[in-house]
Design a protein around this motif. Structure first.
Motif, PDB file in Angstrom:
ATOM      1  N   PHE A 340       0.856  -1.183   0.000  1.00 35.45           N
ATOM      2  CA  PHE A 340       0.000   0.000   0.000  1.00 35.45           C
ATOM      3  C   PHE A 340       0.892   1.233   0.000  1.00 35.45           C
ATOM      4  N   PHE A 341       0.290   2.370  -0.274  1.00 36.99           N
ATOM      5  CA  PHE A 341       0.981   3.649  -0.190  1.00 36.99           C
ATOM      6  C   PHE A 341       0.343   4.449   0.941  1.00 36.99           C
ATOM      7  N   ALA A 342       1.178   5.053   1.787  1.00 43.14           N
ATOM      8  CA  ALA A 342       0.651   5.857   2.883  1.00 43.14           C
ATOM      9  C   ALA A 342       1.634   6.973   3.198  1.00 43.14           C
ATOM     10  N   LYS A 343       1.113   8.071   3.707  1.00 43.54           N
ATOM     11  CA  LYS A 343       1.985   9.152   4.163  1.00 43.54           C
ATOM     12  C   LYS A 343       1.320   9.854   5.334  1.00 43.54           C
ATOM     13  N   CYS A 344       2.156  10.443   6.173  1.00 41.95           N
ATOM     14  CA  CYS A 344       1.675  11.170   7.341  1.00 41.95           C
ATOM     15  C   CYS A 344       1.749  12.659   7.026  1.00 41.95           C
ATOM     16  N   GLU A 345       0.611  13.331   7.060  1.00 39.78           N
ATOM     17  CA  GLU A 345       0.576  14.745   6.686  1.00 39.78           C
ATOM     18  C   GLU A 345       1.106  15.655   7.791  1.00 39.78           C
ATOM     19  N   VAL A 346       0.899  15.267   9.042  1.00 38.96           N
ATOM     20  CA  VAL A 346       1.315  16.101  10.173  1.00 38.96           C
ATOM     21  C   VAL A 346       1.985  15.213  11.217  1.00 38.96           C
ATOM     22  N   GLY A 347       3.157  15.614  11.682  1.00 41.67           N
ATOM     23  CA  GLY A 347       3.814  14.874  12.755  1.00 41.67           C
ATOM     24  C   GLY A 347       4.309  13.517  12.303  1.00 41.67           C
ATOM     25  N   GLN A 348       4.233  12.545  13.213  1.00 41.67           N
ATOM     26  CA  GLN A 348       4.698  11.197  12.931  1.00 41.67           C
ATOM     27  C   GLN A 348       3.574  10.204  13.192  1.00 41.67           C
ATOM     28  N   ALA A 349       3.696   9.040  12.579  1.00 40.67           N
ATOM     29  CA  ALA A 349       2.663   8.018  12.757  1.00 40.67           C
ATOM     30  C   ALA A 349       3.300   6.640  12.752  1.00 40.67           C
ATOM     31  N   ARG A 350       2.665   5.715  13.444  1.00 42.27           N
ATOM     32  CA  ARG A 350       3.056   4.310  13.398  1.00 42.27           C
ATOM     33  C   ARG A 350       1.908   3.534  12.771  1.00 42.27           C
ATOM     34  N   LEU A 351       2.235   2.732  11.782  1.00 39.10           N
ATOM     35  CA  LEU A 351       1.212   1.990  11.053  1.00 39.10           C
ATOM     36  C   LEU A 351       1.459   0.502  11.227  1.00 39.10           C
ATOM     37  N   GLN A 352       0.412  -0.231  11.540  1.00 40.25           N
ATOM     38  CA  GLN A 352       0.527  -1.672  11.756  1.00 40.25           C
ATOM     39  C   GLN A 352      -0.599  -2.370  11.000  1.00 40.25           C
ATOM     40  N   ILE A 353      -0.299  -3.522  10.428  1.00 39.82           N
ATOM     41  CA  ILE A 353      -1.303  -4.285   9.692  1.00 39.82           C
ATOM     42  C   ILE A 353      -1.659  -5.533  10.483  1.00 39.82           C
ATOM     43  N   ARG A 354      -2.954  -5.825  10.537  1.00 44.67           N
ATOM     44  CA  ARG A 354      -3.415  -7.044  11.180  1.00 44.67           C
ATOM     45  C   ARG A 354      -4.417  -7.752  10.281  1.00 44.67           C
ATOM     46  N   LEU A 355      -4.390  -9.063  10.331  1.00 48.96           N
ATOM     47  CA  LEU A 355      -5.405  -9.876   9.678  1.00 48.96           C
ATOM     48  C   LEU A 355      -6.132 -10.664  10.756  1.00 48.96           C
ATOM     49  N   GLY A 356      -7.455 -10.543  10.756  1.00 49.00           N
ATOM     50  CA  GLY A 356      -8.248 -11.252  11.750  1.00 49.00           C
ATOM     51  C   GLY A 356      -9.465 -11.880  11.115  1.00 49.00           C
ATOM     52  N   HIS A 357     -10.103 -12.767  11.839  1.00 46.97           N
ATOM     53  CA  HIS A 357     -11.278 -13.462  11.324  1.00 46.97           C
ATOM     54  C   HIS A 357     -12.492 -12.536  11.331  1.00 46.97           C
ATOM     55  N   ALA A 358     -13.207 -12.474  10.203  1.00 45.46           N
ATOM     56  CA  ALA A 358     -14.450 -11.721  10.128  1.00 45.46           C
ATOM     57  C   ALA A 358     -15.529 -12.483  10.903  1.00 45.46           C
ATOM     58  N   PRO A 359     -16.567 -11.811  11.461  1.00 44.57           N
ATOM     59  CA  PRO A 359     -16.817 -10.381  11.287  1.00 44.57           C
ATOM     60  C   PRO A 359     -16.208  -9.493  12.363  1.00 44.57           C
ATOM     61  N   ASP A 360     -15.647 -10.045  13.424  1.00 47.18           N
ATOM     62  CA  ASP A 360     -15.177  -9.222  14.543  1.00 47.18           C
ATOM     63  C   ASP A 360     -13.674  -9.001  14.549  1.00 47.18           C
ATOM     64  N   ASN A 361     -12.995  -9.491  13.501  1.00 46.57           N
ATOM     65  CA  ASN A 361     -11.533  -9.385  13.417  1.00 46.57           C
ATOM     66  C   ASN A 361     -10.842 -10.056  14.601  1.00 46.57           C
ATOM     67  N   GLU A 362     -11.479 -11.048  15.152  1.00 45.85           N
ATOM     68  CA  GLU A 362     -10.890 -11.817  16.243  1.00 45.85           C
ATOM     69  C   GLU A 362     -11.135 -13.300  15.983  1.00 45.85           C
ATOM     70  N   PRO A 363     -10.166 -14.165  16.238  1.00 49.18           N
ATOM     71  CA  PRO A 363      -8.838 -13.796  16.735  1.00 49.18           C
ATOM     72  C   PRO A 363      -7.965 -13.211  15.631  1.00 49.18           C
ATOM     73  N   VAL A 364      -6.984 -12.417  16.037  1.00 47.39           N
ATOM     74  CA  VAL A 364      -6.002 -11.895  15.097  1.00 47.39           C
ATOM     75  C   VAL A 364      -5.067 -13.033  14.712  1.00 47.39           C
ATOM     76  N   ILE A 365      -4.897 -13.256  13.410  1.00 49.79           N
ATOM     77  CA  ILE A 365      -4.075 -14.385  12.967  1.00 49.79           C
ATOM     78  C   ILE A 365      -2.701 -13.951  12.474  1.00 49.79           C
ATOM     79  N   TRP A 366      -2.538 -12.646  12.238  1.00 47.54           N
ATOM     80  CA  TRP A 366      -1.215 -12.163  11.811  1.00 47.54           C
ATOM     81  C   TRP A 366      -1.120 -10.675  12.073  1.00 47.54           C
ATOM     82  N   THR A 367       0.033 -10.237  12.552  1.00 46.37           N
ATOM     83  CA  THR A 367       0.293  -8.823  12.790  1.00 46.37           C
ATOM     84  C   THR A 367       1.655  -8.474  12.220  1.00 46.37           C
ATOM     85  N   SER A 368       1.732  -7.353  11.537  1.00 42.79           N
ATOM     86  CA  SER A 368       3.016  -6.949  10.948  1.00 42.79           C
ATOM     87  C   SER A 368       3.996  -6.531  12.032  1.00 42.79           C
TER      88      SER A 368
END
Length: 368
Positions: A340-368
């Motif tokens: 993906f492409f992303a940028k922070c317009e102001v200040g700093q940011a931390r970005l993390q990706i997670r994959l979880g089971h629908a519909p509640d995104n739980e349990p999380v099966i992978w985290t970057s």
């Protein structure tokens, strides 16, 4: 043979001149393309906001667009339907010289143009083609063959009257039913269309993993619908599953459709900020301590943005065969690339990706 059809929603709220201008630009751009490229003037006007009782006005939109296209594409094949949802009765009532009364500069009009075809859609029996729950096409709709044949005969009569071909630009069924019923349905319709010389497009082959009409899945290919595909194409579908992006064009809606967020994220859009000048999602995250546990909510306060169809989505398949299909699907032992492409317009940011089971995104099966 395989053709390419360009067809827009007319967007009533933007006005007729907007659509005419759009067709002028498209027609000019493609004017030197081969005859295999077809222009279908408008798809399902009612879905684009054209109101009931304004059928004559809708046909004026068609007329204006035809005249604009003919300036640069005098012989391009144009597919023209009626108002509402392009039902066959709207074809026979409105795609006529009375409602398409335009004249080109040379004095010719609708009846003189051999490169105008009539368009209609056929979704019979509707309870089967649009039903969210499993149905037996013969038990639940015993007269389904006669319903379909009546539409095909009416379209053929229009064709003979005006000496123009007809094009069934949409027909098809949701595949949440037991697949043998979809096989029987397609095996019946295709030969009947061939008998009458009616060109057609099936709805639909490739759309998104969650779309209940889609035959193709990014992870399973045509597995489970092989006979349906063979009924439509006359060929066995390929066994290979090419690498397919699950996110791009995942829905024909725009912008934020199917993007959801936690209560700590404010979503919006940013024109020109996406890849190649496209539109991007703008996300504003108010100050919230990351990963702070909230005892009342009984979970961590983690601002999140995620793509997922809501459980009450109107096209949710509720049958036992294909219920709860979601856009993003993972197959065990497959390797996935997430980019993906992303940028922070102001200040700093931390970005993390997670994959979880629908519909509640739980349990999380992978985290970057």
């Amino acid at each position: 043979g395989l053709k390419v059809v360009i067809v827009p929603f007319s967007m009533y709220c933007w006005g007729k001149e907007s659509l005419v201008h759009w067709w002028g630009e498209v027609a000019e751009y493609y004017k030197d393309y081969p005859a295999d490229l077809i222009f279908e003037v408008i798809n399902e006007p009612k879905m684009a906001g054209h109101p009931d009782g304004k059928e004559a006005e809708t046909m004026e939109w068609y007329s204006a667009c035809i005249q604009e296209v003919r300036r640069s594409n005098p012989a391009r094949l144009l597919a023209v339907g009626g108002p509402h949802f392009n039902g066959v009765k709207l074809l026979t009532e409105y795609v006529t010289p009375e409602y398409l009364s335009y004249k080109l500069k040379d004095g010719s009009g609708f009846c003189d143009d051999p490169n105008i075809w009539g368009v209609f859609h056929c979704y019979h029996p509707r309870g089967f083609t649009h039903g969210a729950k499993d149905q037996d096409i013969n038990r639940d709709h015993p007269g389904w063959r006669e319903e379909i044949l009546a539409d095909l005969e009416e379209a053929s009569a229009w064709s003979r009257k005006y000496d123009k071909r007809v094009y069934l630009s949409e027909w098809g069924s949701r595949v949440n039913h037991e697949v043998k019923h979809v096989e029987e349905y397609t095996a019946f319709v295709v030969p009947e269309l061939s008998k009458r010389g009616i060109e057609w497009s099936y709805y639909c082959g490739l759309f998104s993993n969650a779309w209940p009409y889609g035959l193709y899945n990014s992870e399973w290919g045509f597995e489970g619908v092989e006979r349906v595909v063979k009924n439509l194409t006359g060929k066995e579908p390929p066994k290979e599953v090419p690498s397919t992006n699950q996110i791009v064009n995942s829905d024909f809606q725009l912008d934020l459709a199917d993007w959801n967020s936690s209560e700590y994220v404010i979503k919006g859009t940013a024109d020109g900020q996406g890849v190649g000048g496209s539109r991007a999602i703008r996300v504003h995250v108010p100050f919230v301590p990351m990963d702070t546990f909230d005892p009342e909510m009984k979970r961590k306060k983690t601002p999140s943005l995620y793509q997922q169809y809501e459980p009450d989505w109107q096209f949710r398949a509720m049958g036992i065969n294909h219920a709860n299909k979601y856009t993003i699907q993972l197959r065990r032992s497959n390797i996935y690339k997430i980019s993906f492409f992303a940028k922070c317009e102001v200040g700093q940011a931390r970005l993390q990706i997670r994959l979880g089971h629908a519909p509640d995104n739980e349990p999380v099966i992978w985290t970057s």
